[in-house]
Enzyme design. Sequence first.
Site, short mmCIF file in Angstrom:
data_model
loop_
_atom_site.label_atom_id
_atom_site.label_comp_id
_atom_site.label_asym_id
_atom_site.label_seq_id
_atom_site.Cartn_x
_atom_site.Cartn_y
_atom_site.Cartn_z
CG HIS A 118 -2.17 0.81 1.05
ND1 HIS A 118 -2.22 1.96 0.31
CD2 HIS A 118 -3.44 0.62 1.52
CE1 HIS A 118 -3.46 2.44 0.33
NE2 HIS A 118 -4.20 1.65 1.06
CE1 TYR A 149 -9.24 7.16 6.54
CE2 TYR A 149 -10.08 5.96 4.65
CZ TYR A 149 -9.11 6.72 5.23
OH TYR A 149 -7.99 7.06 4.51
CB THR A 167 -6.42 8.99 0.33
OG1 THR A 167 -5.55 8.82 1.46
CG2 THR A 167 -6.14 7.93 -0.71
#
Length: 789
Positions: free
Chosen positions: A487, A601, A614
Amino acid sequence: MAEAHQAVAFQFTITPEGIDLRLSYQALSQIYLSGLRSWKKRISRMRNRVIKGVYPASPSSWLFVVIAILATMYMRSDPSMGLIAKIQEHLPVSVQGQTMLSVLVFSTLLWLSLILTLRFCLKLLLSYHRWMFEQHGHISTTTKVWVTLVRLLSGRKPLLYSYQTSLPCLPVPPIKDTLERYLESVRPLLSGPGFQRMTVLAAQFENSLGNRLQRYLKLKALWATNYVSDWWEEYIYLRGRGPIMVNSNYYGMDFLYVTPTPIQAARAGNTITALLLYRRKVNSEQLTPVSTVIPLCAAQCERMFNTTRTPGEETGEIKYKCVVFCISLSTCVSSPDVLQHWQDSEFVTVYHRGRYFRLWVYKAGRLLSPREIEYQIQRILDDPSPPGPGEDRLGALTAGDRVPWCAVRKQYFSSGVNKRSLDCIERAAFFVTLDDEEQGMMGEDPVGNLDRYAKSLLHGKCYDRWFDKSFSVVVYKNGKNGLNAEHSWADAPTVAHLWEFTLATDAFQLGYTEDGHCKGEVERSLPPPQRLTWDIPVEEQVSISLSVAQALADDVDCHVFPFRDFGKGRIKKLKISPDAFIQLALQLAYYRDRKTFCLTYEASMTRLFREGRTETVRSCSNEGCAFVKAVESGEHCRRLFRLAAEKHQNLYRLAMTGSGIDRHLFCLYVVSKYLGVESPFLTEVLSEPWRLSTSQTPVQQLELFDMKNHPDFISLGGGFGPVADDGYGVSYIIVGEDMINYHVSCKHSFSETDSHRFGAQISRALLDLLSVLTPAKTENSQAQDKKQQ
């Protein structure tokens, strides 16, 4: 040693008569062609640098400016207003053609000035975001003019990174606005006294420490390209000391209903080829950076291939800790993990039955055909050699805690045969696992098999993936495939774009023969894949890492299901945003499941800004909670639903345009730790758990899929592990007009969460929301329907 002999271009022996030189013309030819490919790539990169450097102008525009200046001077007019004469004064007297040289110098300076002006104008235009807040179908005149100007300045086809220097920087929001939005977001989650306490803490923070931290943050924003991204990458991802498997890595799935071929080697051949074709597009910058009219930052594409994450060691004690997103933020005296990227790689690393192989995918500068890669993969599948001692479970080191992995790597993998083999894995274009299992929605238990398919991609056996690679491709025995992505280097939309291209190219461009094999011819003289060798005296540490990873994997509860009752087509007819509809359904589902609301979230992108990643959309709003309570009490709530949907859309737009809450507070917290000051407000805010973490996987390349003629080629999307131990992780992808695929995860260790139960609640909530928005038919309308039938 066969590969070593084939690589020798010449041999010589010394005799009494002299030196006997024997050249291998075939080997020299291979070296020449490989070098030629390398030089072509260098020239292509240089060409792209020039094109990007002068964007939004073009290199040929320089000639146009020169001709225009010469033509004007030919008409005995001085467009430089005396500057050309000034330039002539500083040129050497002996130079012939002073006038022409001074014109060239002036024209070049004028051309560069025009480029900077155009770039500045484009940057100003791209800083305009009011278009996002306008109602669909009601575009203002200002926005129409803006669209025209953007298209005018971006007239010619841009390269992948052409817009990078023209994208605006992420703005630092006013601290007062961020605090007001934060308090509004937690109002439905706190009791009266709790909310009052947070209001006092926020006011104290704003009036004392907050403004001081804000000044430092604004200073960073002036200096850095993006004031969030580097800290986000380091503290949220690279400084995490726990396992990245499940906690950070995520997965992507194959087609739901279709497997293009049941032959494992053939599917691997086409998949590897499609990925390398995508890499070629990235390297040549042929991918478009534009979404409709608006360009998106493409910086995340730079480290997609030939990239690995290497562990950093911890050398001190943790001084503080707060939970952000899904990994702890700490400023212990430690070195973070490092993302290593190589410019190019001509091979991939393949894992099969505990053995590691290096598979060369280029020969003499030529990319192997899919059929040739299939042939090489089949050689690996047919190889009967057993794994070496400790080799089969070596990958568990990347699945366990980071500190032990760093220590083992430093001690046993820094030299010799282990370093050479580890380099082959880390320098590979990507990692491939040939899995012995069969996966997919199949058999007598398709639902359960789909869940097992998700768990297999998320963590596998905990040792048969290399979780540190930027991404690992998994090809199963029955031809199904998928990928597991690390990630830290990029977010899900970037990997989703890659995977969409791979699936579409595999199925519709490359294709298969009637008997399921890849197309193309095979050069039988290809050297076999090279088996990597190891000397592993660390089996005890491998076992420890495996036990840590296995406990984490066994605790994950996954449920994947396609919702087929309706999709975005029906939702759009009601004039509601599909994402807002789904998010409100998730709020209703969670309330029914846990009898309360929670901090939610939802990931949104900030790629409208340079190096943007993000931002968080706090989906649990006052309006959404009011609607959910009205639904549960049986009240008339259509108006409340539309208010909640509009509120969610506005929150999403604010997040995308740089006015979110959480990244700003996160950076203020980092500044406070650098200054060595404590903030009770920030510590509490960043310690709040996200019990419902959600993300939409966008479909970005619909043009690659022919849904009309091939409706079964539907992507399942992907998912991730739960963020909180007592919460849910929900990923969803809106496919076509009539389907929404969901990926739900939680942990078995918390008895009050269950992925199957929550999935059922989601389906029920979607249907209930539709019934709320669909007006009940009167008796007259029902009679008219019967009459029409």
